[in-house]
Design an enzyme around this catalytic site. Structure first.
Site, PDB file in Angstrom:
ATOM      1  N   SER A 112      -6.462   6.737  -6.168  1.00 22.47           N
ATOM      2  CA  SER A 112      -5.566   7.513  -5.829  1.00 22.47           C
ATOM      3  C   SER A 112      -4.163   7.111  -6.894  1.00 22.47           C
ATOM      4  O   SER A 112      -3.591   7.957  -7.191  1.00 22.47           O
ATOM      5  CB  SER A 112      -4.188   6.702  -4.098  1.00 22.47           C
ATOM      6  OG  SER A 112      -4.636   5.486  -4.540  1.00 22.47           O
ATOM      7  N   ASP A 166       6.450   0.657  -2.274  1.00 22.10           N
ATOM      8  CA  ASP A 166       5.115   0.891  -2.328  1.00 22.10           C
ATOM      9  C   ASP A 166       5.114   0.635  -3.726  1.00 22.10           C
ATOM     10  O   ASP A 166       5.325   1.107  -4.621  1.00 22.10           O
ATOM     11  CB  ASP A 166       4.614   2.422  -2.956  1.00 22.10           C
ATOM     12  CG  ASP A 166       2.957   2.344  -2.698  1.00 22.10           C
ATOM     13  OD1 ASP A 166       2.408   1.515  -3.194  1.00 22.10           O
ATOM     14  OD2 ASP A 166       2.488   3.516  -2.590  1.00 22.10           O
ATOM     15  N   HIS A 185       1.578   2.416  -6.277  1.00 27.30           N
ATOM     16  CA  HIS A 185       1.297   3.978  -6.459  1.00 27.30           C
ATOM     17  C   HIS A 185       2.006   4.345  -7.546  1.00 27.30           C
ATOM     18  O   HIS A 185       3.015   4.288  -6.474  1.00 27.30           O
ATOM     19  CB  HIS A 185       0.702   4.479  -5.462  1.00 27.30           C
ATOM     20  CG  HIS A 185       0.104   4.421  -4.058  1.00 27.30           C
ATOM     21  ND1 HIS A 185      -0.294   3.282  -3.539  1.00 27.30           N
ATOM     22  CD2 HIS A 185      -1.709   4.709  -4.225  1.00 27.30           C
ATOM     23  CE1 HIS A 185      -1.752   3.766  -2.977  1.00 27.30           C
ATOM     24  NE2 HIS A 185      -2.729   4.505  -3.139  1.00 27.30           N
TER      25      HIS A 185
END
Length: 388
Positions: free
Chosen positions: A194, A362, A365
């Protein structure tokens, strides 16, 4: 899977003679094929956008028209939330890269640019010729494109699972011949998770992966970039579930394969030890090297919060980095130690500026800006190593 007839060449010959004969050749009252090497299809039961050929779920492949669904019983018309070509779509009821539930288009052999616009779907992938072409297109009406060589006179395309339970839909398809030579341009293939993957819309997504941004720093006259990374991926999954297969189908001498994995492999639920991870990665390295291409291993960047009390960012103990570094040395392939390189950059800009390069709440990411910086670091290091 292939539904062909030699009679398709009479169709193509007719198209080549004069554009005015297109409606006769293709059985469309308002054919939109500008030439024998440009095709535009608008899918669904609604109105047909000017300049496109309308295709409904019931449109079966026919050699006289040169296009249609191989198994129309497994296709259905659905609505979509956009306008024009995005106002409707078809849904692929059965799916899978090896499914024969394809949309087929007869094409002269050559290299083609294929642009797809999905309908309403949370996450879908696009396959053609039995392998993935685009991975995990996210969001309604997502658009992307890829180049593909056609060597057997027909494109076979479908939309398939990116997320189990999603609707796999297609609103529009544009096909343009790039060359009569069915050989791919020099290409950088990218594998990863990701932190590397594409997010949509590609030009202004909130989240980003550095593979998505790589083309910002690569001259398209030098290399195309094909990002095959996907969220949540582990080394075993990338190797065994179709992504490596797609790369091996097309990769050739002069191409690159940059692969960065390890983040999800370290998660206990994936049952992959560091030794197992290393050997799976080694297997992929060997398979790509056997194709004559160059493999580049990359280590993942750390978390935004990997700062010590002195304001130094360090994440060298994360994500099976040691195995990746050792493997690059053992297999004598280039290494982009993005873990260390990004830490150096993060240290230079400080903790607050680093946190601003990640998604809100986060620390793993990157957002669009963060992914762009990581891609810049990757390409700068390729240049420093004489790889680009």
């Amino acid at each position: 899977m292939k539904s062909k007839s030699r009679s398709k060449w009479s169709t193509i010959s007719c198209i080549l003679l004069v554009g005015a004969l297109l409606s006769t050749c293709w059985g469309q009252s308002s054919s939109v094929h500008a030439s024998a090497t440009a095709y535009k299809f608008d899918f669904g039961a609604g109105g047909v956008t000017s300049g496109y050929t309308g295709v409904q779920a019931s449109t079966a492949y026919n050699a006289s028209t040169g296009y249609g669904f191989n198994t129309p019983a497994n296709i259905k018309n659905v609505s979509a939330s956009g306008t024009g070509i995005g106002s409707d779509a078809v849904q692929f009821v059965t799916f899978g890269t090896k499914s024969n539930n394809t949309f087929n288009v007869d094409l002269p052999n050559g290299l083609y640019e294929v642009k797809v616009t999905l309908g309403n779907t949370s996450r879908s992938s696009v396959a053609a010729e039995g392998v993935y072409q685009l991975i995990n297109m996210t969001g309604d009406l997502a658009t992307d494109q890829f180049q593909i060589p056609i060597t057997d006179g027909q494109l076979n395309l479908l939309v398939t699972e990116g997320k189990v339970g999603a609707a796999f839909t297609l609103s529009a398809l544009e096909i343009t011949q790039v060359s009569t030579n069915p050989t791919t341009h020099p290409t950088i293939y990218v594998g990863g998770d990701s932190t590397v993957a594409n997010y949509y819309p590609l030009a202004n997504s909130v989240q980003g992966g550095w593979g998505q941004m790589l083309s910002k720093f690569i001259n398209p006259n030098d290399y195309l970039v094909r990002n095959m990374a996907s969220g949540g991926q582990i080394a075993r999954g990338f190797r065994d579930d179709g992504q490596l297969e797609a790369i091996l189908k097309y990769i050739k001498p002069g191409d690159y394969f940059i692969v960065q994995l390890g983040i999800n492999d370290t998660n206990a639920k994936n049952n992959t030890t560091e030794a197992q991870f290393k050997e799976i990665m080694r297997d992929m390295v060997k398979q790509v090297k056997a194709k004559g291409a160059t493999v580049i291993l990359s280590t993942p960047q750390g978390r935004a919060t990997d700062f010590n009390s002195s304001g130094v960012h360090n994440a060298e103990g994360r994500w099976y980095r040691a195995a990746t570094v050792a493997l690059a040395k053992e297999e004598q392939v280039p290494l982009i130690d993005l873990n260390v390189l990004s830490s150096s950059y993060f240290t230079s800009i400080g903790a607050n500026a680093t946190l601003a390069l990640y998604m809100n709440g986060d620390t793993l990411h990157p957002n669009y800006a963060g992914a762009t910086e990581l891609a810049r670091i990757v390409v700068d290091n390729m240049k420093a190593q004489g790889l680009y």
